[in-house]
Design an enzyme around this catalytic site. Structure first.
Site, mmCIF file in Angstrom:
data_model
loop_
_atom_site.group_PDB
_atom_site.id
_atom_site.type_symbol
_atom_site.label_atom_id
_atom_site.label_comp_id
_atom_site.label_asym_id
_atom_site.label_seq_id
_atom_site.Cartn_x
_atom_site.Cartn_y
_atom_site.Cartn_z
ATOM 1 N N ASP A 1 74.269 41.285 80.794
ATOM 2 C CA ASP A 1 73.437 41.822 79.279
ATOM 3 C C ASP A 1 71.578 41.560 79.833
ATOM 4 O O ASP A 1 71.252 42.056 78.508
ATOM 5 C CB ASP A 1 74.080 42.399 78.472
ATOM 6 C CG ASP A 1 75.222 42.920 78.460
ATOM 7 O OD1 ASP A 1 76.154 42.206 76.958
ATOM 8 O OD2 ASP A 1 75.769 43.226 79.422
ATOM 9 N N ARG B 1 71.412 52.711 71.265
ATOM 10 C CA ARG B 1 72.191 52.738 71.283
ATOM 11 C C ARG B 1 72.866 51.257 70.746
ATOM 12 O O ARG B 1 73.132 51.002 70.097
ATOM 13 C CB ARG B 1 73.251 52.800 72.716
ATOM 14 C CG ARG B 1 73.582 54.470 73.122
ATOM 15 C CD ARG B 1 74.409 54.057 74.298
ATOM 16 N NE ARG B 1 74.783 52.881 74.322
ATOM 17 C CZ ARG B 1 75.974 52.023 75.447
ATOM 18 N NH1 ARG B 1 75.269 53.005 76.529
ATOM 19 N NH2 ARG B 1 77.060 51.354 75.318
ATOM 20 N N CYS C 1 80.263 54.548 83.035
ATOM 21 C CA CYS C 1 78.604 54.624 82.792
ATOM 22 C C CYS C 1 78.319 54.746 84.025
ATOM 23 O O CYS C 1 78.112 53.890 84.817
ATOM 24 C CB CYS C 1 78.477 53.927 81.712
ATOM 25 S SG CYS C 1 79.120 51.984 81.810
ATOM 26 N N ARG D 1 81.573 53.479 75.718
ATOM 27 C CA ARG D 1 82.728 52.278 76.065
ATOM 28 C C ARG D 1 84.107 51.642 74.808
ATOM 29 O O ARG D 1 85.017 52.008 75.007
ATOM 30 C CB ARG D 1 82.296 51.573 77.078
ATOM 31 C CG ARG D 1 82.417 50.298 77.687
ATOM 32 C CD ARG D 1 83.259 50.946 78.366
ATOM 33 N NE ARG D 1 84.101 49.963 78.910
ATOM 34 C CZ ARG D 1 84.834 49.283 79.467
ATOM 35 N NH1 ARG D 1 85.700 51.067 80.270
ATOM 36 N NH2 ARG D 1 86.118 48.488 80.322
ATOM 37 N N LYS E 1 75.669 43.721 68.349
ATOM 38 C CA LYS E 1 75.987 45.157 68.722
ATOM 39 C C LYS E 1 77.671 45.056 68.906
ATOM 40 O O LYS E 1 79.037 45.404 68.286
ATOM 41 C CB LYS E 1 75.354 45.672 69.882
ATOM 42 C CG LYS E 1 76.140 46.940 70.709
ATOM 43 C CD LYS E 1 75.715 48.089 71.411
ATOM 44 C CE LYS E 1 75.204 47.683 72.854
ATOM 45 N NZ LYS E 1 77.099 47.513 73.528
ATOM 46 N N ASN E 2 78.240 43.973 69.951
ATOM 47 C CA ASN E 2 78.719 44.030 70.143
ATOM 48 C C ASN E 2 79.960 42.624 70.189
ATOM 49 O O ASN E 2 81.542 42.431 70.172
ATOM 50 C CB ASN E 2 79.170 42.699 71.855
ATOM 51 C CG ASN E 2 78.443 44.081 72.900
ATOM 52 O OD1 ASN E 2 78.459 44.979 72.492
ATOM 53 N ND2 ASN E 2 77.580 43.633 74.314
ATOM 54 N N ARG F 1 84.499 50.908 85.251
ATOM 55 C CA ARG F 1 84.284 50.585 83.882
ATOM 56 C C ARG F 1 86.064 50.636 83.730
ATOM 57 O O ARG F 1 86.972 51.608 83.291
ATOM 58 C CB ARG F 1 84.363 51.289 83.019
ATOM 59 C CG ARG F 1 82.725 50.868 82.449
ATOM 60 C CD ARG F 1 82.016 49.734 82.628
ATOM 61 N NE ARG F 1 81.912 48.898 81.840
ATOM 62 C CZ ARG F 1 81.184 48.905 80.702
ATOM 63 N NH1 ARG F 1 80.350 50.121 80.577
ATOM 64 N NH2 ARG F 1 81.439 48.018 79.080
ATOM 65 N N PRO F 2 86.688 50.166 84.725
ATOM 66 C CA PRO F 2 88.597 50.052 84.608
ATOM 67 C C PRO F 2 89.306 49.266 83.688
ATOM 68 O O PRO F 2 88.707 48.487 83.001
ATOM 69 C CB PRO F 2 89.880 50.057 86.055
ATOM 70 C CG PRO F 2 87.858 48.406 85.708
ATOM 71 C CD PRO F 2 86.791 48.776 85.898
HETATM 72 C C1 EPZ Z 1 81.781 44.005 77.256
HETATM 73 O O1 EPZ Z 1 81.968 44.726 78.354
HETATM 74 C C2 EPZ Z 1 80.216 43.877 76.679
HETATM 75 N N1 EPZ Z 1 80.203 45.331 75.831
HETATM 76 C C3 EPZ Z 1 78.813 44.374 77.513
HETATM 77 O O2 EPZ Z 1 77.938 44.792 77.229
HETATM 78 C C4 EPZ Z 1 79.084 42.936 77.888
HETATM 79 O O3 EPZ Z 1 78.469 43.897 79.715
HETATM 80 C C5 EPZ Z 1 80.536 43.144 79.243
HETATM 81 O O4 EPZ Z 1 81.240 42.831 78.143
HETATM 82 C C6 EPZ Z 1 80.345 42.298 79.950
HETATM 83 O O5 EPZ Z 1 79.400 40.536 79.619
HETATM 84 C C7 EPZ Z 1 81.248 45.192 74.659
HETATM 85 O O6 EPZ Z 1 81.096 44.534 74.470
HETATM 86 C C8 EPZ Z 1 80.827 46.838 73.810
HETATM 87 P P1 EPZ Z 1 84.161 43.392 80.376
HETATM 88 P P2 EPZ Z 1 83.415 44.927 78.578
HETATM 89 O O7 EPZ Z 1 85.969 44.339 80.307
HETATM 90 O O8 EPZ Z 1 84.670 44.859 77.654
HETATM 91 C C9 EPZ Z 1 85.572 44.510 84.968
HETATM 92 C C10 EPZ Z 1 75.797 45.441 76.420
HETATM 93 O O9 EPZ Z 1 74.784 45.994 77.440
HETATM 94 N N2 EPZ Z 1 87.273 44.583 84.441
HETATM 95 O O10 EPZ Z 1 84.255 42.036 80.019
HETATM 96 O O11 EPZ Z 1 83.458 46.674 78.787
HETATM 97 C C11 EPZ Z 1 85.079 45.639 85.158
HETATM 98 O O12 EPZ Z 1 85.343 46.431 85.918
HETATM 99 C C12 EPZ Z 1 77.318 45.658 77.231
HETATM 100 O O13 EPZ Z 1 76.126 45.239 75.119
HETATM 101 C C13 EPZ Z 1 88.457 44.940 85.253
HETATM 102 O O14 EPZ Z 1 88.007 45.102 86.427
HETATM 103 O O15 EPZ Z 1 83.612 44.003 79.591
HETATM 104 C C14 EPZ Z 1 83.208 44.257 84.700
HETATM 105 O O16 EPZ Z 1 83.234 44.348 86.398
HETATM 106 C C15 EPZ Z 1 77.166 46.964 78.494
HETATM 107 N N3 EPZ Z 1 89.234 45.511 84.665
HETATM 108 C C16 EPZ Z 1 84.085 43.002 83.964
HETATM 109 O O17 EPZ Z 1 85.515 43.307 84.920
HETATM 110 C C17 EPZ Z 1 89.653 45.744 82.903
HETATM 111 O O18 EPZ Z 1 90.271 46.138 82.745
HETATM 112 C C18 EPZ Z 1 83.727 42.833 82.799
HETATM 113 O O19 EPZ Z 1 84.274 43.775 81.940
HETATM 114 C C19 EPZ Z 1 88.474 45.600 82.408
HETATM 115 C C20 EPZ Z 1 87.137 44.286 83.286
#
Ligand code: EPZ
Length: 416
Positions: free
Chosen positions: A307, A399, A119, A95, A23-24, A124-125
């Protein structure tokens, strides 16, 4: 309710199951395709709800995306400017729609995307996403819940990510792929999906080096040509079925996997007493005669994936002893605890730490899926709980899991 899943606690699961495309990886590659000249064809795209939503968004904004008879997905952007305003109703459901930011800035130097709603697993900033695109010359304004970004003087730059954010790394890679000069991303995410994106963009003519490490170098290219590409298998879906074998006391061969992507999960399952073997048709998991308690810390790849945290928590309810789970990635990814406790689990929460006491005999109950991984974990618990478990909001699960009921039934589960 029509979309509820009902699971009868059942005997051990046996058989083999084939992992679908990730998916990702699929979501970001579909979105990255808008930067290509010509028709992109993606193989092994999972038929899941999030993919259907991103196809809808593309068609809404005039980019033709449709399934082919051979099961592949084709994406054909028109030449010239596309209105990049992703419709709020659709993008709030997904997202990953925030990945249109880097793809549109790469394609046409401007992007209008709605701030993705929060979510159930956290706020999700997007601060790191915006820091990245601004470093590459984009001017960003946020108004009425929308991000307006416009590239002024596009120029490559060095960007340090305070956190190895997957999405921020992907957005920067996509924009930088079409930004003149050299861009360096430091402390970049190293997930396999990042590597798949880099391989895809390089096949299109981008010049990206170092994906999979914490320093990625990108030389901007003038034009990116559409290609045909095969999506990598879904390591999280695969890990979920591996746990299904351990939790039900059965034996499952998970096929079509890249086992290096699953080493953190394999290691933890072995520690928990399961027999895990890598062979040339996939990963075989055979339940041990008991489940041992293990400690889990979620970390960026190659650490234990967030995940898979809920799915491990379900397993550890049955472990003979105390397990400690620390969630370091998302600030609110323990929503499943209340649902497991309704089934009889003994779990104590202290901030980012959950202490799971086992073994407990769980009994079926009406529970609610708060996000797709928690939903999958509730299915795992329901497979072993006594009696019937009914999961509300199970559309969350669809999803990210292609045909999960069908795949589990083929392994002997009683689920509808
Ligand atoms: C990706 O989300 C995945 N989604 C998520 O999978 C996965 O859990 C996550 O990476 C971590 O591996 C997709 O690829 C579509 P991050 P993403 O940016 O990119 C903080 C699933 O179940 N952060 O690595 O949104 C954020 O708050 C989903 O398949 C900031 O602070 O994850 C979080 O605490 C859920 N500022 C941490 O980083 C930012 O600008 C990880 O977020 C961006 C993120």
């Amino acid at each position: 309710m029509k979309d509820n899943l009902i699971i009868e606690g059942s005997q051990p699961l046996y058989g083999s199951v084939r992992t679908s495309g990730a998916k990702n990886a699929a979501l970001v590659l579909i979105i990255a395709s808008i930067m290509a000249e010509g028709q992109t064809v993606l193989d092994n795209v999972p038929k899941i709800r999030d993919v259907e939503v991103v196809i809808k968004i593309l068609n809404e904004i005039g980019i033709k995306a449709k399934w082919q008879d051979d099961g592949s997905l084709s994406i054909c952007p028109p030449s010239g400017h596309v209105v990049s305003n992703t419709p709020y109703e659709l993008s709030k459901m997904l997202r990953a729609s925030n990945l249109f930011l880097g793809a549109f800035l790469g394609r046409q130097g401007e992007a209008t995307i709605s701030m993705p709603g929060g979510c159930d697993i956290g706020s999700r900033p997007m601060d790191l996403h915006l820091k990245g695109v601004q470093a590459l010359g984009a001017k960003v304004e946020i108004e009425h819940g929308y991000i307006y970004a416009k590239r002024k003087q596009p120029i490559g730059a060095s960007i340090y990510l305070d956190f190895p954010s997957v999405g921020a790394t992907e957005n920067i890679m996509m924009m930088a792929a079409k930004t003149p000069g050299l861009t360096i991303i430091e402390n970049s995410a190293k997930e396999p999906e990042i590597v798949d994106l880099a391989n895809f963009l390089n096949a299109m003519g981008a010049k990206i080096r170092g994906a999979g490490t914490d320093i990625i170098r990108i030389e901007g290219a003038e034009v990116l040509q559409a290609v045909r590409h095969q999506i990598i298998p879904d390591r999280i879906e695969a890990g979920t079925y591996m746990i299904a074998a351990a939790i039900t006391g059965g034996e499952i061969l998970v096929e079509n996997v890249i086992s290096t992507h699953l080493h953190p999960v394999m290691a933890k399952l072995q520690e928990a007493g399961a027999y895990v073997e890598e062979n040339d048709s996939g990963i075989l998991v055979k339940a041990g005669n008991k489940i041992k308690p293990v400690d889990i810390k979620t970390l960026p790849y190659p650490g234990f994936p967030t995940d898979m945290q809920s799915q491990m928590m379900a397993l550890l309810c049955f472990a003979e002893g105390t397990s400690v789970i620390v969630e370091n990635i998302f600030e609110n990814r323990f929503q499943i605890v209340d649902e497991l406790k309704r089934m009889g689990a003994n779990i104590k929460l202290e901030g980012h730490t959950a202490v799971v006491e086992g073994p407990r005999r769980l009994n079926g109950a009406k529970v609610k899926a708060t996000d797709l991984r928690a939903g999958a974990a509730l299915i795992l618990a329901g497979l072993v709980a006594e009696g019937k478990t009914e999961i509300e909001n199970s559309t969350h699960i669809y999803r990210g899991y292609e045909n999960i009921a069908g795949k589990l039934v083929s392994l002997g589960a009683r689920i509808k």
